[in-house]
Design an enzyme around this catalytic site. Structure first.
Site, mmCIF file in Angstrom:
data_model
loop_
_atom_site.group_PDB
_atom_site.id
_atom_site.type_symbol
_atom_site.label_atom_id
_atom_site.label_comp_id
_atom_site.label_asym_id
_atom_site.label_seq_id
_atom_site.Cartn_x
_atom_site.Cartn_y
_atom_site.Cartn_z
ATOM 1 N N HIS A 1 -6.014 9.581 50.388
ATOM 2 C CA HIS A 1 -5.217 8.361 50.206
ATOM 3 C C HIS A 1 -5.032 7.669 51.557
ATOM 4 O O HIS A 1 -4.056 7.904 52.279
ATOM 5 C CB HIS A 1 -3.856 8.658 49.576
ATOM 6 C CG HIS A 1 -3.188 7.432 49.040
ATOM 7 N ND1 HIS A 1 -3.081 7.165 47.692
ATOM 8 C CD2 HIS A 1 -2.628 6.373 49.659
ATOM 9 C CE1 HIS A 1 -2.473 6.005 47.507
ATOM 10 N NE2 HIS A 1 -2.186 5.508 48.706
ATOM 11 N N HIS B 1 -5.761 3.626 53.168
ATOM 12 C CA HIS B 1 -6.220 2.254 52.965
ATOM 13 C C HIS B 1 -6.944 1.748 54.210
ATOM 14 O O HIS B 1 -6.618 2.133 55.335
ATOM 15 C CB HIS B 1 -5.034 1.353 52.632
ATOM 16 C CG HIS B 1 -4.426 1.643 51.303
ATOM 17 N ND1 HIS B 1 -4.910 1.116 50.134
ATOM 18 C CD2 HIS B 1 -3.374 2.437 50.960
ATOM 19 C CE1 HIS B 1 -4.175 1.547 49.115
ATOM 20 N NE2 HIS B 1 -3.241 2.358 49.598
ATOM 21 N N HIS C 1 -3.189 3.479 41.537
ATOM 22 C CA HIS C 1 -1.846 3.763 42.034
ATOM 23 C C HIS C 1 -0.865 3.819 40.868
ATOM 24 O O HIS C 1 -0.964 3.044 39.920
ATOM 25 C CB HIS C 1 -1.385 2.656 42.986
ATOM 26 C CG HIS C 1 -1.956 2.747 44.364
ATOM 27 N ND1 HIS C 1 -3.303 2.903 44.598
ATOM 28 C CD2 HIS C 1 -1.368 2.678 45.588
ATOM 29 C CE1 HIS C 1 -3.513 2.930 45.905
ATOM 30 N NE2 HIS C 1 -2.357 2.792 46.529
ATOM 31 N N GLU D 1 5.082 5.410 42.237
ATOM 32 C CA GLU D 1 5.739 5.301 43.542
ATOM 33 C C GLU D 1 6.875 4.298 43.424
ATOM 34 O O GLU D 1 8.043 4.673 43.300
ATOM 35 C CB GLU D 1 4.751 4.872 44.629
ATOM 36 C CG GLU D 1 5.402 4.846 46.012
ATOM 37 C CD GLU D 1 4.581 4.102 47.044
ATOM 38 O OE1 GLU D 1 4.743 4.409 48.238
ATOM 39 O OE2 GLU D 1 3.809 3.209 46.683
ATOM 40 N N ASP E 1 -1.614 7.124 53.721
ATOM 41 C CA ASP E 1 -1.406 5.812 53.130
ATOM 42 C C ASP E 1 -1.825 4.695 54.104
ATOM 43 O O ASP E 1 -2.970 4.275 54.107
ATOM 44 C CB ASP E 1 0.046 5.670 52.690
ATOM 45 C CG ASP E 1 0.238 4.634 51.591
ATOM 46 O OD1 ASP E 1 -0.760 4.021 51.167
ATOM 47 O OD2 ASP E 1 1.383 4.441 51.151
ATOM 48 N N ASP E 2 -0.892 4.236 54.933
ATOM 49 C CA ASP E 2 -1.162 3.161 55.903
ATOM 50 C C ASP E 2 -0.536 3.547 57.246
ATOM 51 O O ASP E 2 0.563 3.097 57.580
ATOM 52 C CB ASP E 2 -0.562 1.838 55.426
ATOM 53 C CG ASP E 2 -1.214 1.318 54.163
ATOM 54 O OD1 ASP E 2 -2.378 0.911 54.228
ATOM 55 O OD2 ASP E 2 -0.551 1.329 53.106
#
Length: 360
Positions: free
Chosen positions: A30, A32, A214, A217, A295-296
């Site tokens: 995961h 991005h 996704h 969340e 994630d980011d």
């Protein structure tokens, strides 16, 4: 965890040297594309292209975020879009992918499945097909130079038309033999219905691409169920709020559907107020396969190894349990069977080595 048990665990962890999580072989499922950028690279590319960054991005430190309301999510998305705008030419793309691969090596990641919506880069890179071909070529180049296996998930945007998603699904299928292994659906899962994108996911699944939308969340467990029922998800991006529904957790465990849990971003976006509230232990003990993800990192300030460190220091995971998390990340990946066997063996080897002070 009871207070006395937590104290016993803390004493035990102080007494037994711990293995360095950065040397634990693992898969990263995961991450991005733009969000994998180094903060220093963002600043340098902004200067190169004369892009004026907002103060929240120009300091080189993670911005303060909270996306549990619409205004907060809009701010997060605006910052992300601004960061994306500095990626303007072939050299920028190749630099981002190369540096991301190098960071994966440093964190012990041996396999990466990076998520990208090529429509976001198409206007500056000559169109949708040239953009994806450049990204795939950069991925192959970085994998060859660093030794990290890298594949791509093409992701549609939940805020855009389902017809756009179908176009991307067909594009993903077209480049399946060039490094695309899955199809995703990102952005705010509170907006729109999963079933609006069912035809796009059907296109991807018919070609044996992994369905990895996704869910669970910003929206609750119902969004995870929708991903399973309407999109045929084989893996869930986030999925952490499945912990609110025991029957759903059992379903995920029975089907061995991996949830890509991103503890640091869950807290940064306000899904949980503090790190101990992330139900990582609850999901793990329910038998739900977990792949920890960053994630980011550009916006949340921590990369993959830090997620394993959180599991250890905040959630009390032992080295054996951390190794099992790493195994689950490998099993949940689309890595070839020989790569999986090799990584699983290396994880076992990591456990046989004596613990050492972290960073030694």
């Amino acid at each position: 965890m009871r207070q006395d048990s937590a104290m016993e665990l803390a004493v035990e962890q102080q007494a037994v040297p711990q293995r360095d999580v950065r040397t634990l072989p693992k898969a990263h499922l995961h991450l991005h594309f733009t969000g994998s950028m180094r903060p220093t690279t963002l600043l340098e590319l902004a200067e190169k292209h004369r892009v004026r960054l907002p103060e929240a991005l120009s300091k080189g430190t993670p911005p303060k975020l909270r996306a549990t309301d619409e205004r907060g999510w809009f701010r997060f998305q605006r910052l992300y879009d601004t960061a994306r705008s500095v990626l303007r030419d072939e050299q920028d793309i190749r630099r981002l992918v190369r540096e991301t691969a190098e960071d994966e090596v440093a964190d012990g990641s041996r396999w990466l499945e990076i998520q990208v919506d090529p429509t976001s880069y198409a206007p500056r890179l000559g169109g949708l097909i040239p953009a994806l071909e450049l990204i795939l070529d950069a991925v192959a180049e970085a994998a060859g130079s660093t030794g990290v296996g890298i594949r791509v998930l093409v992701a549609a945007n939940r805020m855009k038309s389902p017809m756009d998603a179908r176009t991307l699904a067909r594009l993903a299928v077209r480049y399946q033999d060039a490094g695309v292994v899955g199809f995703g659906l990102s952005n705010d899962e509170r907006r729109g219905l999963a079933r609006d994108f069912d035809r796009a996911f059907a296109i991807a699944r018919r070609a044996d691409l992994l369905a990895a939308p996704h869910g669970g969340e910003l929206a609750g467990p119902e969004s995870v169920r929708d991903c399973l029922d309407d999109l045929g998800a084989g893996r869930i991006g986030h999925g952490v709020r499945a912990a609110e529904d025991p029957r759903l957790m059992q379903r995920l465990a029975d089907r061995q559907v991996t949830c890509e849990v991103c503890p640091a971003s869950n807290v940064a976006l306000g899904v949980y107020e503090q790190a101990p509230a992330v139900p990582l232990r609850r999901l793990f003990e329910a038998g739900v396969p977990i792949a920890l993800g960053a994630d980011d990192p550009l916006l949340f300030g921590s990369r993959l190894a830090a997620q394993y460190e959180l599991a250890r220091t905040v959630h009390g995971f032992s080295d054996a349990e951390l190794a099992e998390l790493a195994r689950q990340s490998v099993r949940g990946s689309r890595a070839p069977e020989w790569v999986r066997k090799e990584l699983l063996g290396e994880i076992d080897t990591w456990l046989t080595k004596p613990g050492a002070a972290v960073g030694s």
